[in-house]
Scaffold this active site. Structure first.
Site, PDB file in Angstrom:
ATOM      1  N   LYS A   1      12.608 -16.836  -0.926  1.00 57.72           N
ATOM      2  CA  LYS A   1      12.498 -15.629  -1.761  1.00 57.72           C
ATOM      3  C   LYS A   1      13.765 -14.777  -1.834  1.00 57.72           C
ATOM      4  CE  LYS A   1      10.506 -12.813   1.880  1.00 57.72           C
ATOM      5  NZ  LYS A   1       9.286 -12.571   2.653  1.00 57.72           N
TER       6      LYS A   1
ATOM      7  N   ARG B   1       1.418  -4.488   8.125  1.00 57.91           N
ATOM      8  CA  ARG B   1       1.567  -4.874   6.722  1.00 57.91           C
ATOM      9  C   ARG B   1       0.290  -5.650   6.389  1.00 57.91           C
ATOM     10  NH1 ARG B   1       6.652  -8.191   4.196  1.00 57.91           N
ATOM     11  NH2 ARG B   1       5.225  -9.927   4.452  1.00 57.91           N
TER      12      ARG B   1
HETATM   13  C1  PLP Z   1       9.508 -13.110   3.793  1.00 62.48           C
HETATM   14  C2  PLP Z   1       8.434 -13.685   4.598  1.00 62.48           C
HETATM   15  C3  PLP Z   1       8.745 -14.631   5.585  1.00 62.48           C
HETATM   16  C4  PLP Z   1      10.155 -15.044   5.934  1.00 62.48           C
HETATM   17  O1  PLP Z   1      10.820 -14.000   6.587  1.00 62.48           O
HETATM   18  P1  PLP Z   1      12.310 -14.189   7.187  1.00 62.48           P
HETATM   19  O2  PLP Z   1      12.527 -12.979   7.999  1.00 62.48           O
HETATM   20  O3  PLP Z   1      13.213 -14.279   6.002  1.00 62.48           O
HETATM   21  O4  PLP Z   1      12.304 -15.428   7.994  1.00 62.48           O
HETATM   22  C5  PLP Z   1       7.682 -15.184   6.285  1.00 62.48           C
HETATM   23  N1  PLP Z   1       6.409 -14.822   6.032  1.00 62.48           N
HETATM   24  C6  PLP Z   1       6.083 -13.908   5.094  1.00 62.48           C
HETATM   25  C7  PLP Z   1       4.653 -13.563   4.883  1.00 62.48           C
HETATM   26  C8  PLP Z   1       7.083 -13.309   4.352  1.00 62.48           C
HETATM   27  O5  PLP Z   1       6.761 -12.411   3.422  1.00 62.48           O
END
Ligand code: PLP
Length: 361
Positions: free
Chosen positions: A35, A130
């Site tokens: 993302k 969250r």
């Molecule tokens: C963005 C996200 C991740 C990945 O997070 P990083 O810190 O980039 O490894 C994993 N799980 C969820 C639900 C996320 O939104």
């Protein structure tokens, strides 16, 4: 054309391989999270060739982009689906993360309509506040979820260090493995996947303290920026400079370090304060807050210091730079997560992919 975000795919493949290897030693699978660079196919392919089998993104359009480009691997949706996008989620994502019965019901209806099975992971909030249900709500939700046709309950997941900054520990992650054990005991779900979080869980993995049973992590930042995310320490053996922002110098002038005249608010409503450091050599670059988070830029030029930015300009103090800086020079910066997120979503920043392999990864 500058500004440019240069993405070295060979370094990303290397970081992915290192991580997948480390995780495999502990019985953990890795989802590659795309993302922060908008789910570009090049990034997805690099992660797949580094050994991940599932690509995950928080936005459905990014998953669609990967699919339309023919990028393989399972696709997982990270942000909780909205009920209104259930039909699209089932069409494009193999797996989604969920915490609401109403959405699970919508996914179930869509799955039946499309004659598909959709896999879901129930998210558990272990304190970060969250997404996810509180631990005491997991059994009741799973009881209802497993009764929904068209859905397959893959297991449980959690997400930490995102809103509350809560650090993953053996204690809080054990709550997840205990819940999974309870679901198995009650015959409700096998919990084939227990997903213990994002890059902030890597410290536990590296030190061998990840609770047994946690068998999946969803990783973006550690692959892309080469850092764990509790203290943002570089991970040994990973590249931290796979992504570099480049921008051009449009002015170099010697000026006072304190503004001349009465100081009111700046362009963003802040009243700035300036330490008096005497006369300084300052460079103005053609990149600004529309393109990048200036607080998240680490200059690669020795001695250069970011001192501020407005919408379209970045200001650097280059007084201490041993190599003199000239108008027209291209300066390079390593972005942090926030700077990278903004740069990859700015239409003004060009993306350049380095070291594509034969399959474009
Ligand atoms: C963005 C996200 C991740 C990945 O997070 P990083 O810190 O980039 O490894 C994993 N799980 C969820 C639900 C996320 O939104």
């Amino acid at each position: 054309m500058f500004p440019t975000l240069t993405v070295d795919l060979a370094k990303l493949r290397h970081n992915t391989e290192q991580l997948v290897g480390l995780a495999k030693d502990h019985g953990v699978s890795i989802w590659g999270v795309t993302k922060v660079i908008c789910g570009y196919p090049e990034l997805g392919r690099a992660m797949l060739s580094g050994g991940v089998e599932t690509l995950a993104d928080s936005r459905l359009p990014n998953l669609v982009k990967l699919i339309q480009a023919g990028v393989g691997g399972n696709k997982a949706l990270l942000r909780l689906p909205t009920p209104s996008e259930a039909e699209q989620v089932v069409r494009f994502a193999d797996i989604s993360l969920n915490s609401e019965l109403i959405t699970l019901q919508a996914l179930s209806r869509a799955a039946i309509q499309q004659g598909r099975e959709h896999a879901v992971i129930v998210m558990v909030d272990l304190g970060d506040l969250r997404e996810g249900v509180w631990p005491d709500q997991v059994i009741p939700l799973v009881r209802q979820a497993v009764a929904l046709p068209g859905l397959r309950l893959l297991g449980l997941g959690t997400n930490l260090s995102c809103y509350g900054g809560v650090i993953p520990t053996e204690a809080n992650l054990s709550v997840l493995t205990q819940l999974a054990a309870e679901l198995r005991r009650e015959g409700l779900a096998d919990c084939e996947i227990i997903s213990g979080g994002n890059s902030s869980t890597l410290g536990l993995l590296q030190s061998g303290r990840l609770p047994a049973g946690i068998n999946n992590l969803r990783i973006g930042e550690a692959i892309i920026l080469g850092r764990e995310t509790v203290a943002r320490q570089p991970i040994p053996g990973f590249y931290t400079d796979a992504i570099v922002l480049e921008a051009e110098v449009v002015e170099v002038q010697v000026k006072p370090s304190v503004p001349v005249g009465e100081v009111g608010q700046d362009a963003f409503g802040n009243t700035p304060l300036f330490p008096d450091r005497g006369l300084r050599r300052r460079a103005v670059l053609a990149v600004g807050r529309q393109d990048v988070d200036p607080d998240g830029l680490l200059p690669l030029a020795t001695g250069a210091e970011v001192i501020g930015a407005s919408s379209d300009h970045l200001l650097l103090d280059v007084t201490e730079c041993p190599d003199s800086v000239h108008v027209g020079d291209v300066l390079r910066f390593v972005p942090n997560y926030s700077a990278l997120l903004r740069a990859s979503t700015s239409p003004y920043v060009n993306l350049v992919w380095l070291n594509k392999d034969s399959r474009g990864a």
